[in-house]
Motif scaffolding. Structure first.
Motif, PDB file in Angstrom:
ATOM      1  N   ARG A 102       0.812  -1.217   0.000  1.00 19.85           N
ATOM      2  CA  ARG A 102       0.000   0.000   0.000  1.00 19.85           C
ATOM      3  C   ARG A 102       0.847   1.268   0.000  1.00 19.85           C
ATOM      4  N   ASN A 103       1.856   1.332   0.825  1.00 25.21           N
ATOM      5  CA  ASN A 103       2.666   2.554   0.962  1.00 25.21           C
ATOM      6  C   ASN A 103       4.018   2.442   0.271  1.00 25.21           C
ATOM      7  N   LYS A 104       4.179   1.471  -0.576  1.00 29.97           N
ATOM      8  CA  LYS A 104       5.467   1.297  -1.235  1.00 29.97           C
ATOM      9  C   LYS A 104       5.648   2.386  -2.294  1.00 29.97           C
ATOM     10  N   HIS A 105       6.822   2.944  -2.312  1.00 29.23           N
ATOM     11  CA  HIS A 105       7.147   3.972  -3.297  1.00 29.23           C
ATOM     12  C   HIS A 105       8.501   3.617  -3.916  1.00 29.23           C
ATOM     13  N   VAL A 106       8.516   3.456  -5.217  1.00 24.97           N
ATOM     14  CA  VAL A 106       9.736   3.071  -5.908  1.00 24.97           C
ATOM     15  C   VAL A 106      10.302   4.304  -6.599  1.00 24.97           C
ATOM     16  N   GLU A 107      11.542   4.586  -6.333  1.00 28.91           N
ATOM     17  CA  GLU A 107      12.216   5.696  -6.999  1.00 28.91           C
ATOM     18  C   GLU A 107      13.294   5.122  -7.902  1.00 28.91           C
ATOM     19  N   ASN A 108      13.106   5.289  -9.179  1.00 29.29           N
ATOM     20  CA  ASN A 108      14.109   4.833 -10.142  1.00 29.29           C
ATOM     21  C   ASN A 108      15.170   5.916 -10.318  1.00 29.29           C
TER      22      ASN A 108
END
Length: 74
Positions: A58-64
Motif C-alpha cells: 500500500r505505501n510502497k514507493h519506488v524511486e528509479n
C-alpha cells in the motif's frame, strides 16, 4: 486375440497410464516437494493472502534513478 480385444487392452493401459501421470505431474504438492514452487496456497486461504500482500504494498514507493542518456530516434 482379436483386434477389438487388443484395442480395449490398449485403451485400458493408456487410461491407467494417464491417471498415473496426472497423479505425478498435475499435482502442486509434488512440485512443491521437488522445489519448483515455494508454497501451495489452499483455495480457502487465497483471499487472505492477496489482502495481506496488497496491504504490504500500500505505501510502497519506488524511486528509479534518473536516466543519464536517452534513446534518440534513428
Amino acid at each position: 486375440m482379436s483386434d477389438a480385444e487388443e484395442d480395449e487392452g490398449n485403451r485400458y493401459r493408456r487410461k491407467a497410464n494417464c491417471q498415473k501421470l496426472k497423479g505425478i505431474f498435475a499435482n502442486p504438492f509434488v512440485a512443491a516437494e521437488r522445489g519448483y514452487i515455494d508454497e501451495v496456497i489452499m483455495p480457502q486461504g487465497t483471499r487472505m493472502r492477496i489482502c495481506r500482500g496488497l496491504q504490504m504494498l500500500r505505501n510502497k514507493h519506488v524511486e528509479n534513478p534518473w536516466k543519464k542518456h536517452d534513446n534518440i530516434p534513428l
